[in-house]
Design a protein around this motif. Structure first.
Motif, PDB file in Angstrom:
ATOM      1  N   ASN A 142      48.095  61.232  15.347  1.00 36.94           N
ATOM      2  CA  ASN A 142      47.685  59.943  15.931  1.00 36.94           C
ATOM      3  C   ASN A 142      48.247  58.757  15.167  1.00 36.94           C
ATOM      4  N   MET A 143      48.243  58.828  13.850  1.00 37.53           N
ATOM      5  CA  MET A 143      48.825  57.720  13.075  1.00 37.53           C
ATOM      6  C   MET A 143      50.328  57.635  13.276  1.00 37.53           C
ATOM      7  N   TYR A 144      50.954  58.788  13.533  1.00 38.03           N
ATOM      8  CA  TYR A 144      52.408  58.793  13.752  1.00 38.03           C
ATOM      9  C   TYR A 144      52.774  58.260  15.129  1.00 38.03           C
ATOM     10  N   LEU A 145      52.048  58.659  16.164  1.00 35.17           N
ATOM     11  CA  LEU A 145      52.443  58.355  17.540  1.00 35.17           C
ATOM     12  C   LEU A 145      51.924  57.021  18.074  1.00 35.17           C
ATOM     13  N   GLN A 146      50.713  56.628  17.652  1.00 34.78           N
ATOM     14  CA  GLN A 146      50.086  55.477  18.283  1.00 34.78           C
ATOM     15  C   GLN A 146      50.568  54.153  17.662  1.00 34.78           C
ATOM     16  N   GLY A 147      50.276  53.064  18.366  1.00 33.30           N
ATOM     17  CA  GLY A 147      50.619  51.729  17.881  1.00 33.30           C
ATOM     18  C   GLY A 147      52.091  51.398  17.933  1.00 33.30           C
ATOM     19  N   ARG A 148      52.874  52.181  18.648  1.00 29.44           N
ATOM     20  CA  ARG A 148      54.326  51.993  18.663  1.00 29.44           C
ATOM     21  C   ARG A 148      54.745  50.716  19.390  1.00 29.44           C
ATOM     22  N   GLN A 149      53.882  50.194  20.242  1.00 34.56           N
ATOM     23  CA  GLN A 149      54.214  48.973  20.971  1.00 34.56           C
ATOM     24  C   GLN A 149      53.619  47.728  20.311  1.00 34.56           C
ATOM     25  N   ASP A 150      52.894  47.911  19.211  1.00 33.14           N
ATOM     26  CA  ASP A 150      52.242  46.785  18.537  1.00 33.14           C
ATOM     27  C   ASP A 150      53.204  46.080  17.590  1.00 33.14           C
ATOM     28  N   SER A 151      52.901  44.830  17.303  1.00 37.27           N
ATOM     29  CA  SER A 151      53.605  44.079  16.255  1.00 37.27           C
ATOM     30  C   SER A 151      52.541  43.360  15.438  1.00 37.27           C
ATOM     31  N   GLY A 152      52.899  42.947  14.233  1.00 33.35           N
ATOM     32  CA  GLY A 152      51.904  42.318  13.364  1.00 33.35           C
ATOM     33  C   GLY A 152      50.947  43.370  12.838  1.00 33.35           C
ATOM     34  N   ILE A 153      49.675  43.232  13.153  1.00 32.80           N
ATOM     35  CA  ILE A 153      48.692  44.252  12.775  1.00 32.80           C
ATOM     36  C   ILE A 153      48.833  45.410  13.762  1.00 32.80           C
ATOM     37  N   ILE A 154      49.246  46.569  13.255  1.00 39.13           N
ATOM     38  CA  ILE A 154      49.562  47.707  14.100  1.00 39.13           C
ATOM     39  C   ILE A 154      48.395  48.692  14.111  1.00 39.13           C
ATOM     40  N   ARG A 155      47.906  48.995  15.310  1.00 43.53           N
ATOM     41  CA  ARG A 155      46.833  49.982  15.430  1.00 43.53           C
ATOM     42  C   ARG A 155      47.353  51.354  15.018  1.00 43.53           C
ATOM     43  N   ARG A 156      46.471  52.135  14.390  1.00 48.53           N
ATOM     44  CA  ARG A 156      46.888  53.450  13.918  1.00 48.53           C
ATOM     45  C   ARG A 156      46.418  54.581  14.809  1.00 48.53           C
ATOM     46  N   GLY A 157      45.628  54.284  15.825  1.00 49.44           N
ATOM     47  CA  GLY A 157      45.320  55.289  16.831  1.00 49.44           C
ATOM     48  C   GLY A 157      44.225  56.273  16.490  1.00 49.44           C
ATOM     49  N   VAL A 158      43.749  56.279  15.253  1.00 51.71           N
ATOM     50  CA  VAL A 158      42.713  57.244  14.871  1.00 51.71           C
ATOM     51  C   VAL A 158      41.381  56.801  15.462  1.00 51.71           C
ATOM     52  N   THR A 159      40.616  57.743  15.979  1.00 57.74           N
ATOM     53  CA  THR A 159      39.350  57.415  16.620  1.00 57.74           C
ATOM     54  C   THR A 159      38.334  56.887  15.611  1.00 57.74           C
ATOM     55  N   ARG A 160      37.139  56.530  16.088  1.00 59.70           N
ATOM     56  CA  ARG A 160      36.090  55.962  15.234  1.00 59.70           C
ATOM     57  C   ARG A 160      35.375  57.073  14.460  1.00 59.70           C
ATOM     58  N   ILE A 161      36.047  57.630  13.480  1.00 63.10           N
ATOM     59  CA  ILE A 161      35.538  58.811  12.770  1.00 63.10           C
ATOM     60  C   ILE A 161      34.184  58.543  12.136  1.00 63.10           C
ATOM     61  N   LYS A 162      34.113  57.507  11.323  1.00 62.58           N
ATOM     62  CA  LYS A 162      32.875  57.236  10.589  1.00 62.58           C
ATOM     63  C   LYS A 162      31.737  56.896  11.544  1.00 62.58           C
ATOM     64  N   GLU A 163      32.038  56.182  12.609  1.00 64.97           N
ATOM     65  CA  GLU A 163      30.983  55.813  13.557  1.00 64.97           C
ATOM     66  C   GLU A 163      30.512  57.020  14.367  1.00 64.97           C
ATOM     67  N   LEU A 164      31.432  57.907  14.726  1.00 62.87           N
ATOM     68  CA  LEU A 164      31.031  59.127  15.425  1.00 62.87           C
ATOM     69  C   LEU A 164      30.106  59.967  14.548  1.00 62.87           C
TER      70      LEU A 164
END
Length: 448
Positions: free
Chosen positions: A294-316
């Motif tokens: 997820n960190m490798y594949l996601q956020g590829r279209q973002d610029s500036g602050i780039i989302r890393r795609g990992v789900t809400r682990i701690k909140e889950l």
């Protein structure tokens, strides 16, 4: 092996990291787990000495080494492993990975698929994983014969390795809502060949809700669990998890449904995310995070602050959702890195979710062992009396060392025998430096 194996001075952090234990194993099961009032210094075989004839040693001093339930990799793709050279991904996006792999799928022979599955399964075992759930491509749109051949390849390796490692197979069925009766006959044939669960990625389909419903109907018809790729996308508007919760309730499949990825959940506004996580808890939908891919594949279209795609682990975790972590892909267009080492995946999970306290790291260990064990369907995957003795031992004596060094040396015990894993040694050509290193590691107050 020796008829009865007794391990002394064992550290069991998932029970009590401040204590030492004596473990007795007979006929492949834990017969007793006893807390030691203090370190036992009676005449025992030190572990390093026992290594010379490990199968025949009956009493071994582990000298405080960490022992964990063996790892369970609850979401991976054995059939795609080590395909990166044949299937490049220049943009690093999920969609190019899917497209390129599908276009080249017809080039892979059945034997090549078997080699990939065999290599990754054995490599994972060497790192301490004794149970794997593998999602398997079902390339019916390319060729019905190709889909069946590739599926059979994974089944054959599963059978070949059954005396060493347990593998569950989940086919990636696609476009279920649009299939003809003839195509459904092929799907039914595949299920009869040896499917453990029903899989797919409905959020990538034109009719996600209908695809989820048909997947659940197939699962009920054949007595299988459902394990889907869910919302592997940065866009918060991609939200098929809501439909999955609704259908789980409608078909009363609580405890039999797993949602992998859940990337878009991280991008949703808080109230909606809380509602979804509460729904997952209430209807016992398991979650699996795949931090590497997820960190490798996601956020590829973002610029500036780039989302890393990992789900809400701690909140889950906070909502009480059963969430595991897993490897997903190894050296393929979806994830060029990784090696099937669940400690590496645990470290990535800790980084991505800001899990760093002792309590949090202990939970990460559970996300690699006992939690995915329950999702897998193992009745007992804990170190406790009468449970099957499946464990991995490391040279680490502290959980921070375990993750900090990725505990490179592993020893695996499963199916009533030692299956030695991997061993790493410091090598230095300078004798003085080597002597100083040895002197340091001989100090029992320091980590090994």
């Amino acid at each position: 092996m020796a008829q009865t194996l007794t391990l002394y001075n064992v550290q069991l952090p998932l029970i009590d990291k401040s204590k030492r234990y004596k473990i007795t194993i007979k006929e492949g099961k834990y017969r007793s787990i006893d807390m030691q009032p203090e370190r036992i210094d009676q005449t025992l075989t030190p572990f390093k000495q026992a290594l010379q004839d490990l199968p025949n040693c009956s009493q071994i001093d582990l000298e405080g080494r960490i022992v964990l339930p063996s790892f369970v990799d609850i979401h991976t793709h054995l059939d795609k492993a080590f395909s990166l050279q044949a299937v490049p991904n220049k943009t690093g996006t999920l969609f190019e990975a899917i497209r390129n792999y599908s276009e080249r799928a017809h080039l892979f022979t059945k034997e090549e698929i078997k080699q990939r599955v065999r290599r990754e399964a054995i490599q994972s075992l060497s790192f301490g994983t004794t149970h794997i759930r593998s999602h398997v491509n079902f390339e019916m749109d390319t060729s019905v014969q190709l889909a069946i051949d590739n599926f059979q390849a994974v089944i054959e390796v599963k059978e070949e390795l059954k005396d060493f490692i347990d593998i569950q197979i989940v086919p990636m069925f696609s476009k279920l809502f649009q299939r003809t009766d003839q195509e459904f006959a092929v799907i039914e044939e595949a299920i009869q060949l040896g499917v453990d669960g029903i899989g797919g990625a409905p959020h990538l389909m034109d009719f996600p809700a209908e695809n989820i419903e048909i997947a659940m109907q197939l699962a009920i018809k054949h007595g299988k669990f459902v394990d889907l790729h869910v919302d592997e996308n940065d866009d918060p508007a991609v939200c098929t998890i809501e439909e999955l919760i609704s259908k789980t309730a409608q078909y009363q499949l609580e405890g039999y449904v797993t949602a992998g990825h859940l990337c878009s959940l991280a991008a949703m506004e808080q109230m909606k995310a809380d509602h979804i996580m509460e729904g997952m808890r209430r209807h016992q939908i398991h979650a699996v995070t795949l931090p590497g891919a997820n960190m490798y594949l996601q956020g590829r279209q973002d610029s500036g602050i780039i989302r890393r795609g990992v789900t809400r682990i701690k909140e889950l975790i906070g909502h009480g959702v059963s969430i595991a972590t897993a490897s997903d892909n190894v050296n393929d267009p979806f994830h060029p890195f990784g090696c099937g080492d669940m400690v590496q995946i645990g470290l990535l999970t800790a980084y991505a979710a800001h899990l760093a306290s002792e309590e949090e790291l202990l939970h990460v260990l559970k996300m690699m062992t006992t939690i995915p064990g329950r999702i897998y369907g193992l009745e007992h995957h804990d170190i406790k009396e009468n449970a099957p003795a499946n464990f991995v031992m490391t040279d680490a004596k502290d959980i921070y060392e375990l993750f900090g060094t990725i505990a490179p040396t592993r020893y695996v015990f499963t199916k009533n025998r030692w299956l030695n894993g991997v061993k790493a040694e410091m090598m230095m050509s300078d004798k003085k430096l080597e002597a100083l290193w040895n002197k340091t590691t001989e100090d029992s107050s320091l980590p090994i």
